[in-house]
Write a protein that holds these residues in place. Structure first.
Motif, PDB file in Angstrom:
ATOM      1  N   ASN A  17       0.826  -1.211   0.000  1.00 49.59           N
ATOM      2  CA  ASN A  17       0.000   0.000   0.000  1.00 49.59           C
ATOM      3  C   ASN A  17       0.859   1.260   0.000  1.00 49.59           C
ATOM      4  O   ASN A  17       0.561   2.230  -0.708  1.00 49.59           O
ATOM      5  N   LEU A  18       1.941   1.249   0.796  1.00 51.26           N
ATOM      6  CA  LEU A  18       2.826   2.415   0.849  1.00 51.26           C
ATOM      7  C   LEU A  18       3.546   2.616  -0.474  1.00 51.26           C
ATOM      8  O   LEU A  18       3.780   3.749  -0.900  1.00 51.26           O
ATOM      9  N   CYS A  19       3.894   1.524  -1.135  1.00 50.49           N
ATOM     10  CA  CYS A  19       4.529   1.633  -2.451  1.00 50.49           C
ATOM     11  C   CYS A  19       3.567   2.257  -3.457  1.00 50.49           C
ATOM     12  O   CYS A  19       3.965   3.098  -4.275  1.00 50.49           O
ATOM     13  N   LYS A  20       2.312   1.857  -3.399  1.00 52.42           N
ATOM     14  CA  LYS A  20       1.317   2.428  -4.310  1.00 52.42           C
ATOM     15  C   LYS A  20       1.155   3.922  -4.047  1.00 52.42           C
ATOM     16  O   LYS A  20       1.078   4.723  -4.983  1.00 52.42           O
ATOM     17  N   GLN A  21       1.113   4.294  -2.763  1.00 48.75           N
ATOM     18  CA  GLN A  21       0.992   5.715  -2.418  1.00 48.75           C
ATOM     19  C   GLN A  21       2.195   6.506  -2.927  1.00 48.75           C
ATOM     20  O   GLN A  21       2.073   7.668  -3.316  1.00 48.75           O
ATOM     21  N   ALA A  22       3.361   5.870  -2.917  1.00 51.17           N
ATOM     22  CA  ALA A  22       4.577   6.543  -3.375  1.00 51.17           C
ATOM     23  C   ALA A  22       4.750   6.456  -4.880  1.00 51.17           C
ATOM     24  O   ALA A  22       5.709   7.000  -5.423  1.00 51.17           O
ATOM     25  N   GLY A  23       3.819   5.757  -5.547  1.00 52.01           N
ATOM     26  CA  GLY A  23       3.869   5.636  -6.994  1.00 52.01           C
ATOM     27  C   GLY A  23       4.934   4.698  -7.500  1.00 52.01           C
ATOM     28  O   GLY A  23       5.504   4.893  -8.563  1.00 52.01           O
ATOM     29  N   LYS A  24       5.219   3.639  -6.725  1.00 53.03           N
ATOM     30  CA  LYS A  24       6.233   2.692  -7.156  1.00 53.03           C
ATOM     31  C   LYS A  24       5.731   1.273  -6.954  1.00 53.03           C
ATOM     32  O   LYS A  24       4.842   1.019  -6.152  1.00 53.03           O
ATOM     33  N   SER A  25       6.308   0.349  -7.672  1.00 49.64           N
ATOM     34  CA  SER A  25       5.947  -1.063  -7.547  1.00 49.64           C
ATOM     35  C   SER A  25       6.445  -1.609  -6.218  1.00 49.64           C
ATOM     36  O   SER A  25       7.501  -1.207  -5.722  1.00 49.64           O
ATOM     37  N   ALA A  26       5.702  -2.557  -5.645  1.00 50.33           N
ATOM     38  CA  ALA A  26       6.126  -3.153  -4.374  1.00 50.33           C
ATOM     39  C   ALA A  26       7.316  -4.081  -4.548  1.00 50.33           C
ATOM     40  O   ALA A  26       8.004  -4.405  -3.593  1.00 50.33           O
ATOM     41  N   GLY A  27       7.584  -4.522  -5.782  1.00 51.14           N
ATOM     42  CA  GLY A  27       8.630  -5.502  -6.021  1.00 51.14           C
ATOM     43  C   GLY A  27       9.995  -5.124  -5.482  1.00 51.14           C
ATOM     44  O   GLY A  27      10.644  -5.925  -4.828  1.00 51.14           O
ATOM     45  N   PRO A  28      10.477  -3.893  -5.724  1.00 54.96           N
ATOM     46  CA  PRO A  28      11.826  -3.550  -5.294  1.00 54.96           C
ATOM     47  C   PRO A  28      11.996  -3.395  -3.782  1.00 54.96           C
ATOM     48  O   PRO A  28      13.114  -3.300  -3.304  1.00 54.96           O
ATOM     49  N   VAL A  29      10.910  -3.299  -3.015  1.00 53.85           N
ATOM     50  CA  VAL A  29      11.028  -3.093  -1.571  1.00 53.85           C
ATOM     51  C   VAL A  29      10.969  -4.449  -0.859  1.00 53.85           C
ATOM     52  O   VAL A  29       9.918  -5.074  -0.784  1.00 53.85           O
ATOM     53  N   LYS A  30      12.117  -4.879  -0.342  1.00 51.80           N
ATOM     54  CA  LYS A  30      12.186  -6.167   0.342  1.00 51.80           C
ATOM     55  C   LYS A  30      11.887  -5.992   1.825  1.00 51.80           C
ATOM     56  O   LYS A  30      12.130  -4.927   2.397  1.00 51.80           O
ATOM     57  N   LEU A  31      11.401  -7.059   2.426  1.00 52.40           N
ATOM     58  CA  LEU A  31      11.097  -7.074   3.850  1.00 52.40           C
ATOM     59  C   LEU A  31      12.142  -7.921   4.570  1.00 52.40           C
ATOM     60  O   LEU A  31      12.264  -9.121   4.313  1.00 52.40           O
ATOM     61  N   LEU A  32      12.894  -7.286   5.462  1.00 52.11           N
ATOM     62  CA  LEU A  32      13.840  -7.994   6.317  1.00 52.11           C
ATOM     63  C   LEU A  32      13.186  -8.194   7.676  1.00 52.11           C
ATOM     64  O   LEU A  32      12.856  -7.224   8.363  1.00 52.11           O
ATOM     65  N   ALA A  33      12.985  -9.448   8.066  1.00 51.38           N
ATOM     66  CA  ALA A  33      12.380  -9.761   9.364  1.00 51.38           C
ATOM     67  C   ALA A  33      13.475  -9.761  10.426  1.00 51.38           C
ATOM     68  O   ALA A  33      14.396 -10.586  10.380  1.00 51.38           O
ATOM     69  N   VAL A  34      13.388  -8.827  11.359  1.00 52.37           N
ATOM     70  CA  VAL A  34      14.400  -8.705  12.410  1.00 52.37           C
ATOM     71  C   VAL A  34      14.042  -9.680  13.528  1.00 52.37           C
ATOM     72  O   VAL A  34      13.090  -9.478  14.283  1.00 52.37           O
ATOM     73  N   SER A  35      14.833 -10.735  13.618  1.00 49.61           N
ATOM     74  CA  SER A  35      14.486 -11.860  14.493  1.00 49.61           C
ATOM     75  C   SER A  35      15.316 -11.925  15.763  1.00 49.61           C
ATOM     76  O   SER A  35      15.333 -12.950  16.447  1.00 49.61           O
ATOM     77  N   LYS A  36      16.014 -10.845  16.095  1.00 48.93           N
ATOM     78  CA  LYS A  36      16.844 -10.868  17.309  1.00 48.93           C
ATOM     79  C   LYS A  36      15.985 -11.166  18.531  1.00 48.93           C
ATOM     80  O   LYS A  36      14.850 -10.685  18.649  1.00 48.93           O
ATOM     81  N   THR A  37      16.533 -11.960  19.406  1.00 53.51           N
ATOM     82  CA  THR A  37      15.926 -12.420  20.670  1.00 53.51           C
ATOM     83  C   THR A  37      14.735 -13.348  20.470  1.00 53.51           C
ATOM     84  O   THR A  37      14.132 -13.775  21.442  1.00 53.51           O
ATOM     85  N   LYS A  38      14.410 -13.672  19.235  1.00 52.20           N
ATOM     86  CA  LYS A  38      13.276 -14.561  18.978  1.00 52.20           C
ATOM     87  C   LYS A  38      13.745 -16.000  18.816  1.00 52.20           C
ATOM     88  O   LYS A  38      14.822 -16.258  18.269  1.00 52.20           O
ATOM     89  N   PRO A  39      12.952 -16.955  19.279  1.00 51.77           N
ATOM     90  CA  PRO A  39      13.360 -18.364  19.184  1.00 51.77           C
ATOM     91  C   PRO A  39      13.302 -18.876  17.752  1.00 51.77           C
ATOM     92  O   PRO A  39      12.603 -18.313  16.898  1.00 51.77           O
ATOM     93  N   VAL A  40      14.022 -19.967  17.510  1.00 57.53           N
ATOM     94  CA  VAL A  40      14.073 -20.524  16.159  1.00 57.53           C
ATOM     95  C   VAL A  40      12.687 -20.990  15.695  1.00 57.53           C
ATOM     96  O   VAL A  40      12.407 -20.986  14.487  1.00 57.53           O
ATOM     97  N   ASP A  41      11.826 -21.366  16.616  1.00 56.69           N
ATOM     98  CA  ASP A  41      10.474 -21.781  16.220  1.00 56.69           C
ATOM     99  C   ASP A  41       9.714 -20.635  15.561  1.00 56.69           C
ATOM    100  O   ASP A  41       8.935 -20.855  14.627  1.00 56.69           O
TER     101      ASP A  41
END
Length: 234
Positions: A17-41
């Motif tokens: 949605n934010l990419c659409k608002q900014a007038g750009k495709s969502a494809g180039p914006v990657k999501l990095l999940a910050v998993s610090k302190t989280k268990p492997v499960d």
């Protein structure tokens, strides 16, 4: 929403949605999940929901997770925390990316310690875009371009772009201002080095401004995994 798959879906939808608002495709914006302190499960649950990019802030914790999840061969691990010289070997031997390089000494050690059997280690240079004394990062454009030239010449590394963590208390207008400064530095770097393709900036509180300014990767932790436990001692 009370599970990781639902939160991931919501995060991806928000990015789109934010990419659409900014007038750009969502494809180039990657999501990095910050998993610090989280268990492997929790990481496995995110993996089952299609997530592949994970960010860790603490060396020992991150290495242990990488080893425990070695059966998931298509995970891409990013080290995003402060990196001391006595921890570079562990990072060089286990991670695919380091987003927090701001000194030539660290880059040299990572290059020297990267196993020859592994692909080059991808590097982002961290910019102290809000000029905070408490944060690491390159201070200005002159320092950035000098460091980039040195890093780009090192074997076993690939310079890929920039990362920043702006001050947390900025209002929306100031968020846009600092992210636009990052975008200008990114464009300048990209003009010098053809492989530059990653601008890592934006978290839950400032993702809208980051995407508007041209971020190619946002870093989300609590929005995916819920509230964090106490940080690991590293």
């Amino acid at each position: 929403m009370n599970n990781i798959a639902e939160r991931l879906q919501s995060a991806r939808q928000r990015i789109q949605n934010l990419c659409k608002q900014a007038g750009k495709s969502a494809g180039p914006v990657k999501l990095l999940a910050v998993s610090k302190t989280k268990p492997v499960d929790d990481i496995r649950a995110a993996y089952q929901a299609g997530q592949r990019l994970f960010g860790e802030n603490y060396v020992q914790e991150g290495v242990e997770k990488i080893q425990q999840l070695s059966d998931l061969t298509d995970l891409e691990w990013h080290f995003i925390g402060p990196l001391q010289s006595n921890k570079t070997r562990q990072v060089a031997e286990h991670f695919a990316w380091v987003q927090s390089v701001d000194r030539l000494k660290i880059a040299r050690r990572l290059s020297e310690q990267r196993p020859a059997t592994m692909p080059p280690l991808n590097l982002l240079l961290q910019i102290n875009i809000s000029a905070e004394q408490s944060k690491a990062g390159v201070a200005d454009e002159t320092e950035l371009m000098a460091l980039a030239a040195e890093v780009n010449a090192l074997p076993h590394l690939t310079l890929r772009g920039l990362m920043a963590i702006p001050a947390a208390d900025l209002d929306p207008a100031d968020q846009i201002r600092v992210f636009e400064q990052m975008q200008r530095l990114f464009v300048k770097l990209k003009q010098q080095y053809v492989q530059i393709d990653t601008l890592s900036m934006g978290m839950s509180g400032d993702m809208q401004a980051a995407i508007q300014a041209g971020s190619t990767m946002v870093r989300l932790g609590t929005a995916i995994f819920g509230e964090r436990h106490k940080a690991a001692d590293d």
